[in-house]
Design a protein around this motif. Sequence first.
Motif, short mmCIF file in Angstrom:
data_model
loop_
_atom_site.label_atom_id
_atom_site.label_comp_id
_atom_site.label_asym_id
_atom_site.label_seq_id
_atom_site.Cartn_x
_atom_site.Cartn_y
_atom_site.Cartn_z
N MET A 1 41.07 36.27 30.92
CA MET A 1 41.22 36.88 32.23
C MET A 1 39.85 37.36 32.68
SD MET A 1 43.75 39.99 33.35
CE MET A 1 45.25 39.07 33.18
N ASN A 2 39.44 36.95 33.87
CA ASN A 2 38.13 37.35 34.35
C ASN A 2 38.21 38.70 35.06
OD1 ASN A 2 38.86 36.99 37.06
ND2 ASN A 2 38.32 34.83 37.00
N GLY A 3 37.05 39.19 35.47
CA GLY A 3 36.97 40.51 36.08
C GLY A 3 37.76 40.64 37.36
N VAL A 4 37.77 39.60 38.17
CA VAL A 4 38.51 39.64 39.43
C VAL A 4 40.00 39.75 39.16
CG1 VAL A 4 39.08 38.35 41.52
CG2 VAL A 4 36.73 38.38 40.68
N ASP A 5 40.49 38.96 38.21
CA ASP A 5 41.92 39.02 37.87
C ASP A 5 42.29 40.39 37.32
OD1 ASP A 5 42.36 36.41 38.67
OD2 ASP A 5 42.05 35.58 36.66
N LYS A 6 41.43 40.97 36.50
CA LYS A 6 41.69 42.29 35.94
C LYS A 6 41.77 43.33 37.05
CE LYS A 6 39.43 41.58 31.49
NZ LYS A 6 38.31 41.99 30.64
N ALA A 7 40.83 43.26 37.98
CA ALA A 7 40.82 44.21 39.09
C ALA A 7 42.05 44.04 39.97
CB ALA A 7 39.55 44.03 39.92
N ARG A 8 42.43 42.80 40.21
CA ARG A 8 43.61 42.52 41.03
C ARG A 8 44.87 43.07 40.35
NH1 ARG A 8 43.28 36.83 42.30
NH2 ARG A 8 41.92 37.52 43.97
N GLU A 9 44.99 42.86 39.05
CA GLU A 9 46.15 43.35 38.31
C GLU A 9 46.20 44.87 38.31
OE1 GLU A 9 48.15 42.99 33.87
OE2 GLU A 9 46.62 41.55 34.46
N LYS A 10 45.05 45.50 38.11
CA LYS A 10 44.98 46.96 38.11
C LYS A 10 45.36 47.50 39.49
CE LYS A 10 42.07 50.88 37.04
NZ LYS A 10 40.78 51.37 36.58
N ALA A 11 44.88 46.85 40.54
CA ALA A 11 45.21 47.28 41.89
C ALA A 11 46.71 47.15 42.15
CB ALA A 11 44.42 46.46 42.91
N VAL B 1 50.28 48.61 28.85
CA VAL B 1 50.36 47.31 28.16
C VAL B 1 49.11 46.49 28.48
CG1 VAL B 1 51.61 45.11 28.12
CG2 VAL B 1 52.85 47.27 28.00
N ARG B 2 48.68 46.51 29.74
CA ARG B 2 47.47 45.79 30.13
C ARG B 2 46.26 46.30 29.34
NH1 ARG B 2 43.57 47.45 33.07
NH2 ARG B 2 44.78 49.12 33.97
N SER B 3 46.14 47.61 29.24
CA SER B 3 45.03 48.20 28.51
C SER B 3 45.08 47.82 27.03
CB SER B 3 45.08 49.72 28.66
OG SER B 3 44.07 50.33 27.93
N LEU B 4 46.25 47.88 26.45
CA LEU B 4 46.41 47.52 25.04
C LEU B 4 46.05 46.05 24.82
CD1 LEU B 4 47.28 48.37 22.22
CD2 LEU B 4 49.63 47.82 22.88
N ARG B 5 46.49 45.19 25.74
CA ARG B 5 46.20 43.76 25.65
C ARG B 5 44.68 43.53 25.70
NH1 ARG B 5 48.39 41.48 30.47
NH2 ARG B 5 50.33 42.40 29.75
#
Length: 71
Positions: free
Chosen positions: A1-11, A52-56
Motif C-alpha cells: 500500500m503506497n502513501g496515497v492509499d494509506k492517507a485515503r484510507e485514514k481519511a 486494525v489498519r495500524s496493526l497491519r
Amino acid sequence: MNGVDKAREKARHEVERAKGRAKELAGRFTGDERLEAEGRTDQAKAKMRGAVRSLRERARGVRDSLHRGRH
C-alpha cells in the motif's frame, strides 16, 4: 500500500468517525436514543478499523525489517 492509499484510507476512517459523532449528537439533541447509540457504534467501528489498519502497517514493517535482515 503506497502513501496515497494509506492517507485515503485514514481519511475515510476519520470521515466515518465524524459521521458517527454527528449521529450521536443529533440523537442526543433530539432525544432519539437509537440514533445516539447508532452514532456511538459507528464511532467504535471506525476506531476499530483504524486500529486494525495500524496493526497491519506495524506487522508489515516487522516483516520487512526481518526480510531485510536476511540479506
